[in-house]
Design an enzyme around this catalytic site. Structure first.
Site, PDB file in Angstrom:
ATOM      1  N   ALA A 138       4.041   1.854   2.054  1.00  0.00           N
ATOM      2  CA  ALA A 138       4.857   2.190   3.240  1.00  0.00           C
ATOM      3  C   ALA A 138       6.342   2.381   2.887  1.00  0.00           C
ATOM      4  CB  ALA A 138       4.705   1.114   4.312  1.00  0.00           C
ATOM      5  N   TRP A 139       6.877   1.507   2.031  1.00  0.00           N
ATOM      6  CA  TRP A 139       8.286   1.689   1.637  1.00  0.00           C
ATOM      7  C   TRP A 139       8.439   3.006   0.873  1.00  0.00           C
ATOM      8  CZ3 TRP A 139      12.032  -2.758   0.051  1.00  0.00           C
ATOM      9  CH2 TRP A 139      12.135  -3.672   1.117  1.00  0.00           C
ATOM     10  N   PRO A 155       0.787  -1.235   0.000  1.00  0.00           N
ATOM     11  CA  PRO A 155       0.000   0.000   0.000  1.00  0.00           C
ATOM     12  C   PRO A 155       0.823   1.292   0.000  1.00  0.00           C
ATOM     13  CG  PRO A 155       0.068  -0.918   2.216  1.00  0.00           C
ATOM     14  CD  PRO A 155       0.777  -1.899   1.318  1.00  0.00           C
ATOM     15  N   ASP A 205       2.547  -4.384 -13.996  1.00  0.00           N
ATOM     16  CA  ASP A 205       3.355  -5.546 -13.657  1.00  0.00           C
ATOM     17  C   ASP A 205       4.838  -5.185 -13.816  1.00  0.00           C
ATOM     18  OD1 ASP A 205       4.738  -7.962 -13.593  1.00  0.00           O
ATOM     19  OD2 ASP A 205       3.191  -9.057 -14.685  1.00  0.00           O
ATOM     20  N   VAL A 206       5.590  -5.321 -12.734  1.00  0.00           N
ATOM     21  CA  VAL A 206       7.016  -4.958 -12.765  1.00  0.00           C
ATOM     22  C   VAL A 206       7.788  -5.792 -13.785  1.00  0.00           C
ATOM     23  CG1 VAL A 206       9.154  -5.036 -11.395  1.00  0.00           C
ATOM     24  CG2 VAL A 206       7.074  -4.084 -10.396  1.00  0.00           C
ATOM     25  N   ASP A 251      10.022  -5.171  -2.640  1.00  0.00           N
ATOM     26  CA  ASP A 251       9.406  -5.946  -1.555  1.00  0.00           C
ATOM     27  C   ASP A 251       8.309  -6.813  -2.169  1.00  0.00           C
ATOM     28  OD1 ASP A 251       9.159  -6.613   1.168  1.00  0.00           O
ATOM     29  OD2 ASP A 251       7.622  -5.102   1.522  1.00  0.00           O
ATOM     30  N   ASP A 277       2.888  -1.276  -8.737  1.00  0.00           N
ATOM     31  CA  ASP A 277       2.246  -2.470  -8.174  1.00  0.00           C
ATOM     32  C   ASP A 277       1.125  -2.947  -9.090  1.00  0.00           C
ATOM     33  OD1 ASP A 277       2.399  -3.604  -4.964  1.00  0.00           O
ATOM     34  OD2 ASP A 277       0.747  -4.346  -6.215  1.00  0.00           O
ATOM     35  N   LYS A 297      13.536  -8.508  -1.870  1.00  0.00           N
ATOM     36  CA  LYS A 297      13.066  -9.561  -0.961  1.00  0.00           C
ATOM     37  C   LYS A 297      13.048 -10.903  -1.669  1.00  0.00           C
ATOM     38  CE  LYS A 297       8.585  -9.774   0.390  1.00  0.00           C
ATOM     39  NZ  LYS A 297       7.623  -9.218   1.366  1.00  0.00           N
TER      40      LYS A 297
END
Ligand code: SAM
Length: 196
Positions: free
Chosen positions: A35-36, A33, A83-84, A108, A66, A148
Protein backbone atom coordinates in the site's frame (compact mmCIF):
# COMPACT_ATOMS: atom_id res chain seq x y z
CA UNK A 1 -8.03 1.15 -4.16
CA UNK A 2 -5.26 0.59 -1.67
CA UNK A 3 -4.05 -2.84 -0.61
CA UNK A 4 -4.06 -1.89 3.06
CA UNK A 5 -5.32 0.92 5.31
CA UNK A 6 -1.74 1.86 6.16
CA UNK A 7 -1.78 3.86 2.90
CA UNK A 8 -3.72 6.60 4.68
CA UNK A 9 -0.91 7.14 7.19
CA UNK A 10 1.61 7.79 4.44
CA UNK A 11 -0.86 9.98 2.50
CA UNK A 12 -1.45 12.03 5.64
CA UNK A 13 2.25 12.42 6.41
CA UNK A 14 3.10 13.25 2.81
CA UNK A 15 0.27 15.78 2.48
CA UNK A 16 1.76 17.60 5.46
CA UNK A 17 5.51 17.28 4.76
CA UNK A 18 5.73 16.80 0.96
CA UNK A 19 8.41 14.11 1.03
CA UNK A 20 7.50 12.46 -2.26
CA UNK A 21 7.98 14.58 -5.38
CA UNK A 22 7.60 13.62 -9.06
CA UNK A 23 10.89 12.17 -10.30
CA UNK A 24 12.14 11.06 -6.88
CA UNK A 25 13.64 7.66 -6.11
CA UNK A 26 12.02 5.97 -3.11
CA UNK A 27 12.99 2.81 -1.21
CA UNK A 28 10.05 1.29 0.70
CA UNK A 29 11.29 -1.01 3.51
CA UNK A 30 8.83 -3.61 4.80
CA UNK A 31 6.64 -2.98 1.76
CA UNK A 32 4.23 -5.97 1.79
CA UNK A 33 1.40 -6.02 0.81
CA UNK A 34 2.33 -2.81 -1.05
CA UNK A 35 0.00 0.00 0.00
CA UNK A 36 2.80 2.48 0.79
CA UNK A 37 4.39 1.61 -2.54
CA UNK A 38 1.06 2.39 -4.24
CA UNK A 39 1.13 5.86 -2.66
CA UNK A 40 4.78 6.33 -3.60
CA UNK A 41 4.16 5.27 -7.24
CA UNK A 42 1.45 7.94 -7.52
CA UNK A 43 3.41 10.69 -5.86
CA UNK A 44 6.77 10.19 -7.59
CA UNK A 45 5.00 9.45 -10.88
CA UNK A 46 6.98 6.24 -11.48
CA UNK A 47 4.23 4.69 -13.63
CA UNK A 48 3.47 7.97 -15.43
CA UNK A 49 0.04 7.94 -13.76
CA UNK A 50 0.64 10.56 -11.07
CA UNK A 51 -2.22 12.53 -9.57
CA UNK A 52 -1.43 15.52 -11.76
CA UNK A 53 -1.73 14.04 -15.25
CA UNK A 54 0.98 16.21 -16.75
CA UNK A 55 3.12 14.48 -19.40
CA UNK A 56 6.00 16.84 -18.63
CA UNK A 57 6.34 15.55 -15.05
CA UNK A 58 9.49 13.51 -14.43
CA UNK A 59 9.11 9.78 -13.71
CA UNK A 60 10.49 8.56 -10.41
CA UNK A 61 11.52 5.12 -9.17
CA UNK A 62 10.02 2.97 -6.41
CA UNK A 63 11.77 -0.09 -5.00
CA UNK A 64 10.00 -2.10 -2.28
CA UNK A 65 11.60 -4.74 -0.05
CA UNK A 66 10.01 -7.31 2.25
CA UNK A 67 10.68 -10.69 3.84
CA UNK A 68 7.25 -11.66 2.48
CA UNK A 69 6.00 -11.77 -1.07
CA UNK A 70 4.82 -8.44 -2.46
CA UNK A 71 2.31 -8.80 -5.33
CA UNK A 72 3.44 -6.96 -8.50
CA UNK A 73 2.55 -3.29 -8.97
CA UNK A 74 2.97 -1.10 -12.06
CA UNK A 75 5.68 1.46 -11.47
CA UNK A 76 7.37 -0.44 -8.63
CA UNK A 77 10.21 -2.93 -8.51
CA UNK A 78 9.96 -5.37 -5.62
CA UNK A 79 12.58 -7.41 -3.78
CA UNK A 80 10.35 -10.03 -2.16
CA UNK A 81 11.91 -12.53 0.28
CA UNK A 82 14.66 -10.03 1.10
CA UNK A 83 15.78 -8.84 4.53
CA UNK A 84 16.25 -5.06 4.70
CA UNK A 85 18.94 -5.47 7.38
CA UNK A 86 21.06 -7.83 5.23
CA UNK A 87 24.07 -6.21 3.46
CA UNK A 88 23.41 -8.52 0.48
CA UNK A 89 20.06 -6.72 0.04
CA UNK A 90 21.87 -3.36 0.15
CA UNK A 91 24.13 -4.49 -2.69
CA UNK A 92 21.13 -5.48 -4.85
CA UNK A 93 19.43 -2.18 -4.09
CA UNK A 94 22.47 -0.21 -5.22
CA UNK A 95 22.18 -1.83 -8.63
CA UNK A 96 18.46 -1.09 -8.95
CA UNK A 97 18.57 2.59 -7.99
CA UNK A 98 19.32 5.21 -10.64
CA UNK A 99 22.91 6.39 -9.91
CA UNK A 100 22.75 4.11 -6.84
CA UNK A 101 20.93 6.84 -4.88
CA UNK A 102 17.53 7.37 -3.26
CA UNK A 103 15.89 10.67 -2.28
CA UNK A 104 13.68 9.04 0.34
CA UNK A 105 13.82 5.89 2.48
CA UNK A 106 10.44 4.85 3.88
CA UNK A 107 10.11 2.17 6.53
CA UNK A 108 6.87 0.78 7.88
CA UNK A 109 8.77 -2.37 8.90
CA UNK A 110 7.72 -4.18 12.02
CA UNK A 111 8.81 -7.46 13.56
CA UNK A 112 6.15 -10.06 14.32
CA UNK A 113 4.87 -8.89 17.69
CA UNK A 114 5.82 -11.21 20.56
CA UNK A 115 3.29 -9.53 22.82
CA UNK A 116 6.09 -8.46 25.18
CA UNK A 117 6.01 -4.72 24.70
CA UNK A 118 9.59 -3.96 25.75
CA UNK A 119 11.02 -6.74 23.61
CA UNK A 120 9.03 -5.73 20.52
CA UNK A 121 10.06 -2.11 21.09
CA UNK A 122 13.76 -3.05 21.27
CA UNK A 123 13.61 -5.23 18.17
CA UNK A 124 11.96 -2.51 16.11
CA UNK A 125 14.46 0.12 17.32
CA UNK A 126 17.32 -2.21 16.27
CA UNK A 127 15.72 -2.51 12.82
CA UNK A 128 15.43 1.28 12.58
CA UNK A 129 19.10 1.68 13.53
CA UNK A 130 20.03 -0.63 10.65
CA UNK A 131 18.31 1.84 8.31
CA UNK A 132 21.01 4.35 9.21
CA UNK A 133 23.61 1.95 7.74
CA UNK A 134 21.43 1.64 4.64
CA UNK A 135 21.17 5.44 4.41
CA UNK A 136 24.95 5.73 4.45
CA UNK A 137 25.09 3.55 1.34
CA UNK A 138 22.17 4.86 -0.71
CA UNK A 139 20.66 8.10 0.61
CA UNK A 140 21.30 11.33 -1.33
CA UNK A 141 22.72 14.27 0.59
CA UNK A 142 19.67 16.28 1.84
CA UNK A 143 17.56 13.10 1.54
CA UNK A 144 14.83 11.99 3.97
CA UNK A 145 14.04 8.95 6.09
CA UNK A 146 10.60 8.16 7.48
CA UNK A 147 10.59 5.18 9.87
CA UNK A 148 8.01 3.57 12.09
CA UNK A 149 8.89 2.74 15.70
CA UNK A 150 7.06 1.65 18.79
CA UNK A 151 7.55 4.13 21.58
CA UNK A 152 9.60 3.12 24.60
CA UNK A 153 12.81 3.69 26.50
CA UNK A 154 15.13 3.42 23.48
CA UNK A 155 13.26 5.94 21.32
CA UNK A 156 15.56 8.71 22.55
CA UNK A 157 18.61 6.73 21.56
CA UNK A 158 17.26 6.30 18.03
CA UNK A 159 16.33 9.97 17.87
CA UNK A 160 19.85 10.94 18.97
CA UNK A 161 21.48 8.71 16.39
CA UNK A 162 19.22 10.10 13.66
CA UNK A 163 20.02 13.65 14.80
CA UNK A 164 23.74 12.98 14.34
CA UNK A 165 23.25 12.52 10.58
CA UNK A 166 20.03 14.42 9.80
CA UNK A 167 19.62 18.18 10.35
CA UNK A 168 15.94 17.85 11.24
CA UNK A 169 14.30 14.99 13.16
CA UNK A 170 10.74 15.03 14.41
CA UNK A 171 8.18 12.57 15.79
CA UNK A 172 4.98 12.12 13.80
CA UNK A 173 1.78 10.44 14.99
CA UNK A 174 -0.70 10.46 12.09
CA UNK A 175 -4.40 10.86 12.95
CA UNK A 176 -4.98 7.64 11.05
CA UNK A 177 -2.71 5.74 13.51
CA UNK A 178 -4.70 4.32 16.44
CA UNK A 179 -4.54 6.72 19.38
CA UNK A 180 -3.98 3.91 21.90
CA UNK A 181 -1.11 2.30 20.01
CA UNK A 182 2.59 2.95 20.71
CA UNK A 183 3.14 3.41 16.97
CA UNK A 184 5.03 6.56 15.99
CA UNK A 185 7.18 7.66 13.06
CA UNK A 186 10.44 9.53 13.01
CA UNK A 187 10.70 11.90 10.10
CA UNK A 188 14.37 12.70 9.56
CA UNK A 189 15.22 15.26 6.89
CA UNK A 190 18.30 16.89 5.37
CA UNK A 191 20.69 13.97 5.46
CA UNK A 192 24.36 14.75 6.01
CA UNK A 193 26.62 11.84 5.26
CA UNK A 194 28.90 11.20 8.26
CA UNK A 195 32.54 12.14 7.75
CA UNK A 196 34.82 9.22 8.56
N1 SAM B 1 3.67 -0.39 4.55
C1 SAM B 1 3.08 -1.69 4.19
C2 SAM B 1 1.88 -1.41 3.31
O1 SAM B 1 1.41 -0.28 3.33
O2 SAM B 1 1.43 -2.32 2.59
C3 SAM B 1 2.74 -2.50 5.42
C4 SAM B 1 3.98 -2.98 6.15
S1 SAM B 1 3.70 -4.12 7.46
C5 SAM B 1 3.07 -3.10 8.73
C6 SAM B 1 5.33 -4.50 8.03
C7 SAM B 1 6.16 -5.36 7.10
O3 SAM B 1 7.53 -5.36 7.52
C8 SAM B 1 5.74 -6.84 7.07
O4 SAM B 1 5.28 -7.17 5.78
C9 SAM B 1 7.04 -7.59 7.42
O5 SAM B 1 7.22 -8.77 6.66
C10 SAM B 1 8.09 -6.56 7.05
N2 SAM B 1 9.40 -6.79 7.66
C11 SAM B 1 9.68 -7.02 8.96
N3 SAM B 1 11.00 -7.21 9.13
C12 SAM B 1 11.59 -7.07 7.91
C13 SAM B 1 12.94 -7.16 7.43
N4 SAM B 1 13.96 -7.38 8.27
N5 SAM B 1 13.16 -7.00 6.12
C14 SAM B 1 12.12 -6.75 5.28
N6 SAM B 1 10.83 -6.65 5.67
C15 SAM B 1 10.57 -6.81 6.97
Amino acid sequence: NFRCRSAFKLLEIDDKFRLLQPGYTVVDCGAAPGAWSQVAVQRVNSAGTGERKDPALPHGTVVGIDLLNIPPLDGAHFLSSHDVTDPATHAKLLELLPHGKAHVILSDMAPNASGFREMDHERLITMCLSLIDLAEKILQPQGSLLCKYWDGILAHKLQGTLSSVFTSVRTVKPDSSRKDSAERYFLARMYRKPIK
